[in-house]
Structure formats: structure tokens, C-alpha cells
Write an enzyme that holds these catalytic residues in place. Sequence first.
Site, mmCIF file in Angstrom:
data_model
loop_
_atom_site.group_PDB
_atom_site.id
_atom_site.type_symbol
_atom_site.label_atom_id
_atom_site.label_comp_id
_atom_site.label_asym_id
_atom_site.label_seq_id
_atom_site.Cartn_x
_atom_site.Cartn_y
_atom_site.Cartn_z
ATOM 1 N NE ARG A 192 -7.244 5.154 1.793
ATOM 2 C CZ ARG A 192 -7.902 4.550 2.363
ATOM 3 N NH1 ARG A 192 -9.251 4.972 2.830
ATOM 4 N NH2 ARG A 192 -7.656 3.266 3.099
ATOM 5 N NE ARG A 250 -4.282 -1.519 0.001
ATOM 6 C CZ ARG A 250 -5.388 -1.465 0.525
ATOM 7 N NH1 ARG A 250 -5.641 -0.715 1.593
ATOM 8 N NH2 ARG A 250 -6.128 -2.650 0.613
ATOM 9 N NE ARG A 288 -9.119 7.302 -7.001
ATOM 10 C CZ ARG A 288 -9.531 6.578 -5.725
ATOM 11 N NH1 ARG A 288 -9.035 6.027 -5.120
ATOM 12 N NH2 ARG A 288 -11.034 6.790 -5.314
ATOM 13 C CG ASP A 342 -8.733 -3.666 -4.671
ATOM 14 O OD1 ASP A 342 -8.335 -3.024 -3.704
ATOM 15 O OD2 ASP A 342 -9.528 -4.453 -4.307
ATOM 16 C CE1 TYR A 353 -13.362 -7.387 1.050
ATOM 17 C CE2 TYR A 353 -11.279 -8.795 0.278
ATOM 18 C CZ TYR A 353 -11.817 -7.684 1.204
ATOM 19 O OH TYR A 353 -11.300 -7.110 1.917
HETATM 20 O O1 CP3 Z 1 0.179 -1.748 -2.579
HETATM 21 C C1 CP3 Z 1 -0.247 -0.778 -3.093
HETATM 22 O O2 CP3 Z 1 0.161 0.316 -3.164
HETATM 23 C C2 CP3 Z 1 -0.944 -1.212 -4.533
HETATM 24 C C3 CP3 Z 1 -2.394 -0.942 -4.566
HETATM 25 C C4 CP3 Z 1 -3.164 -1.856 -3.820
HETATM 26 C C5 CP3 Z 1 -4.471 -1.564 -3.605
HETATM 27 N N1 CP3 Z 1 -5.065 -2.775 -2.813
HETATM 28 C C6 CP3 Z 1 -5.079 -0.354 -3.693
HETATM 29 C C7 CP3 Z 1 -6.297 0.309 -3.104
HETATM 30 C C8 CP3 Z 1 -3.120 -2.983 -3.537
HETATM 31 C C9 CP3 Z 1 -1.976 -4.141 -3.559
HETATM 32 C C10 CP3 Z 1 -4.452 -3.664 -2.923
HETATM 33 C C11 CP3 Z 1 -4.675 -5.136 -2.590
HETATM 34 C C12 CP3 Z 1 -5.713 -5.300 -1.640
HETATM 35 N N2 CP3 Z 1 -7.004 -4.890 -1.824
HETATM 36 C C13 CP3 Z 1 -5.887 -6.296 -0.640
HETATM 37 C C14 CP3 Z 1 -4.728 -7.198 -0.272
HETATM 38 C C15 CP3 Z 1 -3.728 -6.415 0.620
HETATM 39 C C16 CP3 Z 1 -4.184 -6.071 2.173
HETATM 40 O O3 CP3 Z 1 -4.094 -5.021 2.315
HETATM 41 O O4 CP3 Z 1 -4.361 -7.205 2.752
HETATM 42 C C17 CP3 Z 1 -7.131 -6.350 -0.125
HETATM 43 C C18 CP3 Z 1 -7.820 -7.097 1.121
HETATM 44 C C19 CP3 Z 1 -7.945 -5.249 -0.998
HETATM 45 C C20 CP3 Z 1 -9.479 -5.007 -0.862
HETATM 46 C C21 CP3 Z 1 -9.333 -3.646 -0.428
HETATM 47 N N3 CP3 Z 1 -9.614 -2.504 -1.374
HETATM 48 C C22 CP3 Z 1 -9.720 -2.909 0.806
HETATM 49 C C23 CP3 Z 1 -9.600 -3.596 2.114
HETATM 50 C C24 CP3 Z 1 -9.751 -1.550 0.659
HETATM 51 C C25 CP3 Z 1 -9.658 -0.287 1.439
HETATM 52 C C26 CP3 Z 1 -10.974 0.160 2.108
HETATM 53 C C27 CP3 Z 1 -11.008 1.416 2.700
HETATM 54 O O5 CP3 Z 1 -11.066 2.357 2.085
HETATM 55 O O6 CP3 Z 1 -10.487 1.271 3.866
HETATM 56 C C28 CP3 Z 1 -9.559 -1.207 -0.954
HETATM 57 C C29 CP3 Z 1 -9.546 -0.147 -1.434
HETATM 58 C C30 CP3 Z 1 -8.130 0.123 -2.052
HETATM 59 N N4 CP3 Z 1 -7.421 -0.455 -2.653
HETATM 60 C C31 CP3 Z 1 -7.693 1.784 -1.902
HETATM 61 C C32 CP3 Z 1 -6.430 1.387 -2.487
HETATM 62 C C33 CP3 Z 1 -5.331 2.792 -2.620
HETATM 63 C C34 CP3 Z 1 -8.219 2.905 -1.213
HETATM 64 C C35 CP3 Z 1 -9.170 3.450 -2.046
HETATM 65 C C36 CP3 Z 1 -9.326 4.994 -1.965
HETATM 66 O O7 CP3 Z 1 -8.369 5.460 -2.117
HETATM 67 O O8 CP3 Z 1 -10.583 5.467 -1.939
#
Ligand code: CP3
Length: 327
Positions: free
Chosen positions: A14, A10, A23, A59, A134
Amino acid sequence: MPHTPVWFMRQAGRSLPEYRKIRDGIGMLDSCRRPDLVTEITLQPVRRHGVDAAILFSDIVVPLAAAGVDLDIVTGTGPVVAEPIRADSDVDRLRPITADDVRYVDEAVRMLVAELGPIPLIGFAGAPFTLASYLIEGGPSRTYVKTKAMMYGEPALWNALCDRLADITLAFLRTQVAAGAGAVQLFDSWAGALSEADYRRHVLPHSSKVLVGLADAGVPRIHFGVGTAVLLRAMGEAGADVVGVDWRTPLDQAAELVGRDKAVQGNLDPAVLFAPWQVVEAEARRVLAEGGSAPGHVFNLGHGVMPDTDPDVLTRLVDLIHQASTR
Ligand code: CP3
């Protein structure tokens, strides 16, 4: 490499003001489908922190949407699935995918590899268990009770779903590698909800299908989950070259469990970044020392960067790891 490589799960996201700016007003899934945005967001942490790898901005649910699942990523919640999977007929709604279904990913990876030069791009996907959770729960869950109900009560349906997810994941990762990704990470973020016996029986074969299926791809395969202390031995058998470890298990212990032929990745507690710098430094040095007992160590956090992390602390941490590990 003259020092221990470091990147952060990540890292693109954010915690960076430049990310929030770019974004602004664009939905998460929409931004994942725009190669120009994906390229810029993926490069932001590389420029700012000087990390040793980029991770594709995408994602884990992007390939599921490409396979025909009606879903959205809701800020502050995570992936939300409109019609959760509960029966055989629901599994048929998941189409297999080809590179054509995720052309925007192919394009983004090619642009990135050209921009990054010698810095590797890590491609990634979700593992079958985490994706299934999910799809079955319909969104994030604390207990995974519907997921487990299917796993225990309807093993044929569970296996059909996970087998289909393994194929989708494999196709998604192959697309990224074919376009030039230099490594891949399989995220089984929520596997820590399982016992070792259940993991071995219901999950490991499906993750193995993905990891072993990439054996001929010629890139390092990283396998990561959270809360996996009791699963590390089994995860070490799944077919990866590197096992990612959360902060609960010291890396020297993890190295014993995953097997001496594998590297480890991790595992600074992301919450430590909110402590004074002296604490961050001491903890980072401890992680480096413990990681030194494995045949290879990639420095990372034990899970993703938290949104309100001070990005300057991440930059300082990268410098520290580079200096402290220079041989
Ligand atoms: O690592 C990175 O920088 C690359 C980008 C990345 C994202 N998601 C971007 C994202 C990666 C590798 C993921 C993987 C992901 N997505 C996982 C596995 C990694 C982990 O954290 O265990 C999981 C479980 C997800 C599912 C998911 N997508 C979640 C739990 C969330 C967060 C929800 C929240 O807002 O709290 C997302 C959304 C997400 N994926 C964001 C980003 C940057 C936030 C979206 C935003 O900015 O609005």
C-alpha cells in the site's frame, strides 16, 4: 555482491500508488490467486526502488485458505477466520496441501523468476505459532489469550494443530522453491508474545520441522519475528541460515545471540522513515555498522513498510545502502 543487499518486508503493497491502482476493486485473496497480478505487484517495488530481492506478493493465510479454512483478509484489520479452531475436530478441517492446491503460486513464481533474471525471488510462509494465533483467535489479537489457553491447557491439541500447520507451511514453501524461488522467509511475526521457555517448549520444534525440512532445498532460509529480543538465541537454533531482527535489538548484539555461523537481517525502525532525511541516513548508517559485525548482513526494516510511508524515501534509502556499503 559488491554491496550489502537490501529489500523491505511489505515492499509490495500500500505504500505504492501503482499498487493501490492495480488492486482497486479486487479483493486481497483474489489478487493473490491471479498470477498476472501477483507478477506485476511483486515487480513494482523492484522497478521503482532497485531493491536486491523481490518478495512474492501473497499472504501468510493463502495456504490456509487452500487447506480449506473459510477466511478473508479484511482491509485495515487483517485475516479473519469464520470458524475459529477450538477442538480436535476443528484440526481435521485443515487438509494437507500439495502443489496442486496452490497452482496459482507455482505459476506466479515461474513467471516471476523468468522476469527477474539474476534478482532473487524470496518465497515465504507463516510459521506455525503465528498461523495458529489467527486460526484460534479468529483474527488479530493483542493478548493471544485463546492461543495461549490452548498451548498451556491442551498441549496435545496444540501440538496436533501446529504439526499440521508445519506440514502445510513446508508444502507451500517447497512449491515456491520448486518453481524457482531463490530464498525463503518464515514469518513468525507474533512469537514475541512468548517467554523463551514457552517458545522452546511449544513453538520451536514446529518451526524447526519447517526449517530443517528445507535443508535439502538448497536455498537460504530466513527466520523472522517481532519483539524477539529474548528469543533470538532459541530462534538461532531453529535451523535457519539468516535471522531477521526487529529494531529493538542492535544487530551486533543479535549476531552474538543467534550464533556466529548465521547472518542477520534488519533492522531499521520503519517509523524512522517518517523523520527528516538526515535522521534516516544516520540511523541507516548505524544499522550498517552494527550489521557489519555479523558474518553476513541483509539490510531491511525491523518490520514491514507502513502504508503511508513516502516511497521516495525507500528509493533514496536503497541508494544510500548501496553507496555506503560498497567495498
Ligand atoms: O512483503 C511483501 O511485500 C509481500 C507481501 C506480504 C503480504 N503479507 C501482503 C499483504 C507478506 C510477506 C505478508 C505476510 C503477512 N501477512 C504477515 C507476516 C509479515 C508481518 O507483517 O509480520 C502477517 C502477520 C500477515 C497477516 C496480514 N495480512 C496482516 C496483518 C495484514 C494487514 C491488514 C491491514 O489491512 O492492515 C494483511 C493484509 C495484507 N497482506 C496486505 C498486503 C499488501 C494489505 C491488503 C490490502 O492492500 O488491502
